[in-house]
Design a protein around this motif. Structure first.
Motif, PDB file in Angstrom:
ATOM      1  N   ALA A   1       0.806  -1.225   0.000  1.00 49.18           N
ATOM      2  CA  ALA A   1       0.000   0.000   0.000  1.00 49.18           C
ATOM      3  C   ALA A   1       0.839   1.275   0.000  1.00 49.18           C
ATOM      4  N   GLY A   2       2.140   1.133   0.186  1.00 47.30           N
ATOM      5  CA  GLY A   2       3.012   2.318   0.203  1.00 47.30           C
ATOM      6  C   GLY A   2       3.295   2.801   1.604  1.00 47.30           C
ATOM      7  N   SER A   3       2.434   2.475   2.538  1.00 48.43           N
ATOM      8  CA  SER A   3       2.621   2.813   3.944  1.00 48.43           C
ATOM      9  C   SER A   3       2.274   1.595   4.778  1.00 48.43           C
ATOM     10  N   THR A   4       3.022   1.371   5.829  1.00 41.84           N
ATOM     11  CA  THR A   4       2.714   0.276   6.761  1.00 41.84           C
ATOM     12  C   THR A   4       2.529   0.842   8.168  1.00 41.84           C
ATOM     13  N   SER A   5       2.019   2.070   8.236  1.00 42.86           N
ATOM     14  CA  SER A   5       1.856   2.752   9.520  1.00 42.86           C
ATOM     15  C   SER A   5       0.691   2.207  10.328  1.00 42.86           C
ATOM     16  N   GLY A   6      -0.230   1.518   9.657  1.00 43.32           N
ATOM     17  CA  GLY A   6      -1.433   1.074  10.346  1.00 43.32           C
ATOM     18  C   GLY A   6      -2.476   2.161  10.476  1.00 43.32           C
ATOM     19  N   SER A   7      -2.264   3.281   9.812  1.00 38.49           N
ATOM     20  CA  SER A   7      -3.259   4.353   9.765  1.00 38.49           C
ATOM     21  C   SER A   7      -3.976   4.293   8.420  1.00 38.49           C
ATOM     22  N   LEU A   8      -5.241   4.679   8.420  1.00 35.00           N
ATOM     23  CA  LEU A   8      -6.014   4.665   7.175  1.00 35.00           C
ATOM     24  C   LEU A   8      -5.834   5.990   6.449  1.00 35.00           C
ATOM     25  N   ASP A   9      -5.115   5.958   5.332  1.00 38.55           N
ATOM     26  CA  ASP A   9      -4.999   7.120   4.464  1.00 38.55           C
ATOM     27  C   ASP A   9      -5.870   6.898   3.229  1.00 38.55           C
ATOM     28  N   ILE A  10      -5.908   7.861   2.341  1.00 35.65           N
ATOM     29  CA  ILE A  10      -6.781   7.777   1.165  1.00 35.65           C
ATOM     30  C   ILE A  10      -6.404   6.595   0.289  1.00 35.65           C
ATOM     31  N   ASN A  11      -5.109   6.389   0.080  1.00 32.14           N
ATOM     32  CA  ASN A  11      -4.663   5.288  -0.773  1.00 32.14           C
ATOM     33  C   ASN A  11      -5.089   3.946  -0.199  1.00 32.14           C
ATOM     34  N   THR A  12      -4.909   3.764   1.103  1.00 33.73           N
ATOM     35  CA  THR A  12      -5.294   2.494   1.737  1.00 33.73           C
ATOM     36  C   THR A  12      -6.806   2.304   1.711  1.00 33.73           C
ATOM     37  N   ALA A  13      -7.551   3.396   1.894  1.00 27.72           N
ATOM     38  CA  ALA A  13      -9.010   3.304   1.851  1.00 27.72           C
ATOM     39  C   ALA A  13      -9.488   2.830   0.482  1.00 27.72           C
ATOM     40  N   ASN A  14      -8.924   3.399  -0.571  1.00 27.82           N
ATOM     41  CA  ASN A  14      -9.284   2.961  -1.924  1.00 27.82           C
ATOM     42  C   ASN A  14      -8.880   1.512  -2.161  1.00 27.82           C
ATOM     43  N   LEU A  15      -7.718   1.134  -1.640  1.00 27.87           N
ATOM     44  CA  LEU A  15      -7.201  -0.212  -1.882  1.00 27.87           C
ATOM     45  C   LEU A  15      -8.046  -1.274  -1.191  1.00 27.87           C
ATOM     46  N   ILE A  16      -8.438  -1.028   0.053  1.00 25.61           N
ATOM     47  CA  ILE A  16      -9.207  -2.056   0.759  1.00 25.61           C
ATOM     48  C   ILE A  16     -10.601  -2.213   0.156  1.00 25.61           C
ATOM     49  N   LEU A  17     -11.163  -1.108  -0.351  1.00 26.35           N
ATOM     50  CA  LEU A  17     -12.450  -1.230  -1.037  1.00 26.35           C
ATOM     51  C   LEU A  17     -12.301  -1.991  -2.349  1.00 26.35           C
ATOM     52  N   GLU A  18     -11.213  -1.751  -3.046  1.00 25.19           N
ATOM     53  CA  GLU A  18     -10.974  -2.448  -4.317  1.00 25.19           C
ATOM     54  C   GLU A  18     -10.776  -3.943  -4.101  1.00 25.19           C
ATOM     55  N   LEU A  19     -10.043  -4.318  -3.062  1.00 20.63           N
ATOM     56  CA  LEU A  19      -9.655  -5.717  -2.871  1.00 20.63           C
ATOM     57  C   LEU A  19     -10.638  -6.525  -2.031  1.00 20.63           C
ATOM     58  N   ASN A  20     -11.316  -5.885  -1.080  1.00 17.44           N
ATOM     59  CA  ASN A  20     -12.064  -6.650  -0.080  1.00 17.44           C
ATOM     60  C   ASN A  20     -13.560  -6.350  -0.034  1.00 17.44           C
ATOM     61  N   SER A  21     -14.094  -5.599  -0.996  1.00 20.07           N
ATOM     62  CA  SER A  21     -15.524  -5.271  -0.955  1.00 20.07           C
ATOM     63  C   SER A  21     -16.424  -6.460  -1.264  1.00 20.07           C
ATOM     64  N   GLU A  22     -15.964  -7.362  -2.113  1.00 22.84           N
ATOM     65  CA  GLU A  22     -16.803  -8.510  -2.465  1.00 22.84           C
ATOM     66  C   GLU A  22     -16.889  -9.468  -1.285  1.00 22.84           C
ATOM     67  N   ASP A  23     -18.108  -9.866  -0.944  1.00 22.22           N
ATOM     68  CA  ASP A  23     -18.312 -10.671   0.260  1.00 22.22           C
ATOM     69  C   ASP A  23     -18.232 -12.172   0.026  1.00 22.22           C
ATOM     70  N   GLY A  24     -18.212 -12.605  -1.250  1.00 24.14           N
ATOM     71  CA  GLY A  24     -18.161 -14.038  -1.539  1.00 24.14           C
ATOM     72  C   GLY A  24     -19.470 -14.760  -1.293  1.00 24.14           C
ATOM     73  N   TYR A  25     -20.522 -14.017  -0.971  1.00 23.38           N
ATOM     74  CA  TYR A  25     -21.810 -14.655  -0.707  1.00 23.38           C
ATOM     75  C   TYR A  25     -22.396 -15.244  -1.985  1.00 23.38           C
ATOM     76  N   LYS A  26     -22.896 -16.472  -1.883  1.00 21.86           N
ATOM     77  CA  LYS A  26     -23.591 -17.129  -2.992  1.00 21.86           C
ATOM     78  C   LYS A  26     -24.899 -17.712  -2.477  1.00 21.86           C
ATOM     79  N   ASP A  27     -25.954 -17.479  -3.221  1.00 20.96           N
ATOM     80  CA  ASP A  27     -27.255 -18.019  -2.837  1.00 20.96           C
ATOM     81  C   ASP A  27     -27.193 -19.546  -2.837  1.00 20.96           C
ATOM     82  N   ASN A  28     -27.762 -20.162  -1.812  1.00 17.31           N
ATOM     83  CA  ASN A  28     -27.680 -21.627  -1.683  1.00 17.31           C
ATOM     84  C   ASN A  28     -28.886 -22.361  -2.238  1.00 17.31           C
TER      85      ASN A  28
END
Length: 287
Positions: free
Chosen positions: A82-109
């Protein structure tokens, strides 16, 4: 032609500038370790998204930006460069986590939990401009109706891009949630004249994160949309499932006359919800 290309490039550049300088919703501020710790729905969403990273599944969902959250965010930043490993949420990290982790993997059973009278299943694409076909089932998973729906939320005023599922007016959240038939909303232009279905409580997926403690008023309804015809795409909503007027009328008719689903007095979003939900809504990504 060169002028058009130049204009397009300028617009893209302007969007990138805005994105690089503005936190993407639901985030709106820098998050870091403080005493007392910062607290809020944005932190709760962040914690949920972090648990989708391997090794961070057990992070406690406290809504507080505590030391465990800082350490988890630093690990996410390190894993994903992410460019920073400070453990603080900056704009770049906020965009990155939404890009990578927004999908929940839920599938109708393909099932309905016991005790519910009906289920609506809505498959969706990442591009919510593509309308899809919803299916209404009875308690035995018999198909009663299939109809077109739209789950696209509002577009960001600054970028023009679609707002995500965690935004107040973003796309309809994926996942499993309880659903209930309510009397009509008082504004037929926006919501149609028919009884609506209300998402009450998230059970799984992104719906479990945001409904209804963070996002409420997620309905399935229609509208008396000016100058709209059934041959056209439906308007974007503020997070609701939009359907054609004839279909929403048919849904409520089937529920109330064939399945004995009660039309509950509309709560208009008041919390806590005072009725026992009679149905289930299931929304999953198909691409």
């Amino acid at each position: 032609m060169k002028a058009i290309v130049s204009l397009i490039l300028f617009v893209l550049y302007a969007i990138n500038v805005v994105l690089s300088q503005t936190y993407p919703c639901p985030f709106y501020r820098s998050l870091s370790l403080t005493n007392p710790p910062m607290n809020g729905d944005d932190i709760y969403i962040l914690q949920n998204l972090l648990t989708r990273t391997v090794g961070l599944e057990n992070l406690a969902l406290t809504s507080n930006f505590d030391q465990d959250t800082q350490m988890a965010l630093a690990k996410f930043q390190s894993i994903n460069n992410a460019g920073s490993t400070s453990g603080s949420l900056d704009i770049n990290t906020a965009n990155l986590i939404l890009e990578l982790n927004s999908e929940d993997g839920y599938k109708d059973n393909g099932q309905i939990p016991p005790g519910f009278l009906y289920k609506v299943h809505v498959p969706v694409y990442k591009n919510r401009s593509i309308e899809t076909t919803a299916t209404l089932y009875d308690a035995n998973m018999n198909i009663l109706l299939q109809f077109p729906v739209r789950t696209h939320g509002q577009n960001d005023n600054e970028t023009g891009l679609a707002e995500n599922e965690f935004c107040e007016d973003g796309s309809t959240p994926t996942g499993l949630m309880t659903f209930d038939l309510n009397s009509p909303e008082p504004d037929p232009i926006s919501f149609g004249p028919y009884p609506i279905n209300r998402a009450v409580q998230g059970i799984a997926g992104n719906a479990a994160i945001v409904i209804s403690s963070i996002r409420d008023g997620i309905l399935m309804h229609t509208g008396e949309w000016p100058n709209w015809t059934p041959s056209q795409p439906m308007p974007n909503s503020h997070g609701c499932v939009h359907g054609h007027p004839t279909d929403i009328d048919q849904v409520q008719t089937i529920l109330s006359t064939q399945l004995n689903v009660a039309i509950r007095q509309n709560t208009y979003g008041a919390m806590p919800y005072t009725h026992q939900p009679q149905g289930i809504l299931s929304i999953d990504l198909i691409d």
